[in-house]
Design a protein around this motif. Sequence first.
Motif, PDB file in Angstrom:
ATOM      1  N   ILE A  19       0.872  -1.290  -0.073  1.00 44.06           N
ATOM      2  CA  ILE A  19       0.153  -0.051   0.128  1.00 44.06           C
ATOM      3  C   ILE A  19       0.940   1.425   0.122  1.00 44.06           C
ATOM      4  CG2 ILE A  19      -1.630   1.120   1.297  1.00 44.06           C
ATOM      5  CD1 ILE A  19      -2.766  -1.265   2.129  1.00 44.06           C
ATOM      6  N   MET A  20       1.880   1.366   0.770  1.00 43.25           N
ATOM      7  CA  MET A  20       2.930   2.347   0.908  1.00 43.25           C
ATOM      8  C   MET A  20       3.301   2.449  -0.535  1.00 43.25           C
ATOM      9  SD  MET A  20       4.489   2.723   4.760  1.00 43.25           S
ATOM     10  CE  MET A  20       5.081   0.812   4.839  1.00 43.25           C
ATOM     11  N   SER A  21       4.021   1.595  -0.942  1.00 37.73           N
ATOM     12  CA  SER A  21       4.573   1.574  -2.544  1.00 37.73           C
ATOM     13  C   SER A  21       3.623   2.168  -3.336  1.00 37.73           C
ATOM     14  CB  SER A  21       4.946   0.312  -2.999  1.00 37.73           C
ATOM     15  OG  SER A  21       5.960  -0.184  -2.202  1.00 37.73           O
ATOM     16  N   GLY A  22       2.374   1.766  -3.162  1.00 38.09           N
ATOM     17  CA  GLY A  22       1.238   2.112  -4.255  1.00 38.09           C
ATOM     18  C   GLY A  22       1.090   3.774  -4.315  1.00 38.09           C
ATOM     19  N   LEU A  23       1.060   3.939  -2.859  1.00 37.57           N
ATOM     20  CA  LEU A  23       0.671   5.409  -2.631  1.00 37.57           C
ATOM     21  C   LEU A  23       1.766   6.517  -3.011  1.00 37.57           C
ATOM     22  CD1 LEU A  23      -0.895   5.135   0.908  1.00 37.57           C
ATOM     23  CD2 LEU A  23      -2.024   6.282  -1.068  1.00 37.57           C
ATOM     24  N   LEU A  24       3.235   5.978  -2.796  1.00 37.62           N
ATOM     25  CA  LEU A  24       4.205   6.651  -3.142  1.00 37.62           C
ATOM     26  C   LEU A  24       4.357   6.883  -4.773  1.00 37.62           C
ATOM     27  CD1 LEU A  24       6.524   5.459  -0.570  1.00 37.62           C
ATOM     28  CD2 LEU A  24       6.032   7.865  -0.906  1.00 37.62           C
ATOM     29  N   THR A  25       4.047   5.747  -5.389  1.00 36.80           N
ATOM     30  CA  THR A  25       4.219   5.892  -6.793  1.00 36.80           C
ATOM     31  C   THR A  25       2.994   6.595  -7.493  1.00 36.80           C
ATOM     32  OG1 THR A  25       4.568   3.423  -6.749  1.00 36.80           O
ATOM     33  CG2 THR A  25       4.111   4.053  -9.022  1.00 36.80           C
ATOM     34  N   ARG A  26       1.749   6.626  -6.982  1.00 37.51           N
ATOM     35  CA  ARG A  26       0.902   7.554  -7.319  1.00 37.51           C
ATOM     36  C   ARG A  26       1.189   8.907  -7.189  1.00 37.51           C
ATOM     37  NH1 ARG A  26      -5.053   7.398  -4.604  1.00 37.51           N
ATOM     38  NH2 ARG A  26      -4.166   8.589  -3.180  1.00 37.51           N
ATOM     39  N   GLU A  27       2.240   9.337  -6.260  1.00 36.92           N
ATOM     40  CA  GLU A  27       2.522  10.580  -5.975  1.00 36.92           C
ATOM     41  C   GLU A  27       3.911  11.130  -7.083  1.00 36.92           C
ATOM     42  OE1 GLU A  27       1.449  13.320  -4.183  1.00 36.92           O
ATOM     43  OE2 GLU A  27      -0.377  11.929  -4.225  1.00 36.92           O
ATOM     44  N   GLY A  28       4.266   9.889  -7.804  1.00 39.66           N
ATOM     45  CA  GLY A  28       5.549  10.390  -8.626  1.00 39.66           C
ATOM     46  C   GLY A  28       6.635   9.799  -8.497  1.00 39.66           C
ATOM     47  N   TYR A  29       6.668   8.912  -7.026  1.00 42.25           N
ATOM     48  CA  TYR A  29       8.188   8.455  -6.455  1.00 42.25           C
ATOM     49  C   TYR A  29       8.246   7.169  -7.425  1.00 42.25           C
ATOM     50  CZ  TYR A  29       7.603  11.430  -2.450  1.00 42.25           C
ATOM     51  OH  TYR A  29       7.773  12.600  -1.543  1.00 42.25           O
ATOM     52  N   GLU A  30       9.515   6.867  -7.530  1.00 37.33           N
ATOM     53  CA  GLU A  30       9.736   5.539  -8.266  1.00 37.33           C
ATOM     54  C   GLU A  30      10.484   4.605  -7.554  1.00 37.33           C
ATOM     55  OE1 GLU A  30      12.727   4.852 -11.966  1.00 37.33           O
ATOM     56  OE2 GLU A  30      12.101   6.816 -11.827  1.00 37.33           O
ATOM     57  N   TRP A  31      10.034   3.444  -7.445  1.00 38.22           N
ATOM     58  CA  TRP A  31      10.378   2.234  -6.818  1.00 38.22           C
ATOM     59  C   TRP A  31      12.064   1.860  -7.188  1.00 38.22           C
ATOM     60  CZ3 TRP A  31      10.639  -0.819  -2.663  1.00 38.22           C
ATOM     61  CH2 TRP A  31      11.340  -2.165  -2.673  1.00 38.22           C
ATOM     62  N   THR A  32      13.041   1.708  -6.408  1.00 38.36           N
ATOM     63  CA  THR A  32      14.225   1.096  -6.665  1.00 38.36           C
ATOM     64  C   THR A  32      14.693  -0.206  -6.068  1.00 38.36           C
ATOM     65  OG1 THR A  32      16.722   1.648  -7.071  1.00 38.36           O
ATOM     66  CG2 THR A  32      15.364   2.700  -5.181  1.00 38.36           C
ATOM     67  N   GLU A  33      15.251  -1.224  -6.776  1.00 42.18           N
ATOM     68  CA  GLU A  33      15.556  -2.389  -6.330  1.00 42.18           C
ATOM     69  C   GLU A  33      16.901  -2.249  -5.343  1.00 42.18           C
ATOM     70  OE1 GLU A  33      14.522  -5.619  -6.181  1.00 42.18           O
ATOM     71  OE2 GLU A  33      12.721  -4.861  -7.334  1.00 42.18           O
ATOM     72  N   ASN A  34      17.389  -0.967  -5.797  1.00 42.34           N
ATOM     73  CA  ASN A  34      18.810  -0.899  -4.946  1.00 42.34           C
ATOM     74  C   ASN A  34      18.671   0.254  -4.025  1.00 42.34           C
ATOM     75  OD1 ASN A  34      21.412  -0.441  -4.076  1.00 42.34           O
ATOM     76  ND2 ASN A  34      22.278  -0.298  -6.248  1.00 42.34           N
ATOM     77  N   PRO A  35      18.771  -0.024  -2.670  1.00 40.70           N
ATOM     78  CA  PRO A  35      18.675   0.800  -1.919  1.00 40.70           C
ATOM     79  C   PRO A  35      19.655   2.127  -1.592  1.00 40.70           C
ATOM     80  CG  PRO A  35      19.543  -1.048  -0.735  1.00 40.70           C
ATOM     81  CD  PRO A  35      19.002  -1.196  -1.972  1.00 40.70           C
ATOM     82  N   GLU A  36      20.723   1.789  -2.237  1.00 36.14           N
ATOM     83  CA  GLU A  36      21.829   3.012  -2.465  1.00 36.14           C
ATOM     84  C   GLU A  36      21.499   4.054  -3.200  1.00 36.14           C
ATOM     85  OE1 GLU A  36      26.153   1.959  -2.410  1.00 36.14           O
ATOM     86  OE2 GLU A  36      25.598  -0.100  -2.272  1.00 36.14           O
TER      87      GLU A  36
END
Length: 453
Positions: free
Chosen positions: A19-36
């Motif tokens: 749910i947090m990922s979905g909400l952040l993605t909707r705001e234009g944030y982009e998921w990354t596999e690499n925390p760095e």
Amino acid sequence: MKFYIKTFGCQMNVNESEIMSGLLTREGYEWTENPENANLIILNTCAVREKAENKMHGAIGEYGRFKNKNKDLILAVGGCSSEKERDEILKRHKKVNFIFGTRNVVDIVNMVNRAKRGEKFSDFSDKLSDMSHDLPKMPNSLHHAWVTIQYGCNKYCSYCIVPYTRGFEKSRDFEDIINEVKDYAKKGYREITFLGQNVDSYGKDFGDGKPKLDKLIKEAAKVEGIERIWFMTSYPSDITDELIDTIAKEPKAANYFHLPVQAGSNNMLEAMNRKYTKEQFYKLVHRVRSKVKGVTLSTDIIVGFPGETHEDYLETLQLIKDIRFEKVNIAEYSPREGTIAAKFKEDNVSKEEKNKRLMEIVEIEKNIGREENEKYAEKIIRVIQEGKTKHGMHFGRTINNKVVMFDSIDEYNGKYVDVKIRRVSAGPLYGQKIADETQVDFKKEDPTLKIFD
Ligand code: SAH
Ligand code: F3S
């Protein structure tokens, strides 16, 4: 802005991270596999055992060091450890920007915005009433979805921190859940798992005091496209005959119960504040097995609870051998500050003894698993293909939760596949794919427990 979420612990956390990922993605944030590469790192933590909590401290240290290179990195900590430790986290880890709770994940975008403005804060507000089916989500699977139906827990098992970290039990609105199931079906999802700490008491808080998981499963089964319905976790003494009958009769309901028994001695069950006896548990298993064809059962066990004698432990062993669970999640007792057991009971079973008991149960579990799995050798069974393992084989699950490995292609993910079992192990079954739903009309046949010679 890139984000990364590290999820510890149970499926509830997995669902909340989606749910947090979905909400952040909707705001234009982009998921990354690499925390760095991330500008925002969220740790969704677990507090059930000390080990889980240590992992959180380790991860805060690890990710906090990224700030040496990336001054703007926002580091947030949520989940059960955050609830348990509260402001201690901010005091101990200066690099953490904010901490939040288990009941306000829905507010993640607001909280990140506050952090971006330079605020350092803790926020444990209750925003559960803002949870709804139309929140965006970013699930890992394209055909199986987690659907939380109940928050919190009221049981207060004497060893358990969850009622303190997740708060009072609250069932989600019935219609809202069904709407979520419909949304998933529209997107092509075929399997759902209803989640909660005690899903079998779902709906007891709606006024008439009656649990409604049976009704929820029946209603979800009407949703076209949904083929299988799972639920986790059931509290043994809350299981009703209506629920067992529903699982027995509804073809889409998985023939599987996760029934955490925790111990096989009445002394221990009482000390743990579990609200059933060993005898009642045996009776429950009998009720379930006599009605639900091919049902499999799994459980959770705690070894080394304060005061657990060798005799108590032997009773637990006997119960495991009698019931022959498909899977046993075994944990060594870990005192959790704030619980009744940690306050009033001395942790008096030695580490060595706890470990010995645990290893012995692991061995017994393996033997039972192998023997039970032998029954499937050379049989053809039907699974829904779930995906690919790290080692390159595909896998799927039968309607009674048997995991099967076989060679296949991703195109069949989410599809019914018939597999001939060639080899069994204590864990998965291994086989050869012989047909899939593009070749067989599974709807004409029994789509449920498909075991035929
Ligand atoms: N109702 C939930 C329980 C969540 S805790 C469920 O069954 O999923 C998950 C499991 O962790 C419990 O069933 C118990 O076996 C184990 N556990 C909880 N507190 C523990 C503790 N203090 N020490 C060791 N194991 C614990
Ligand atoms: Fe924990 Fe017992 Fe609830 S194990 S989650 S207090 S049912």
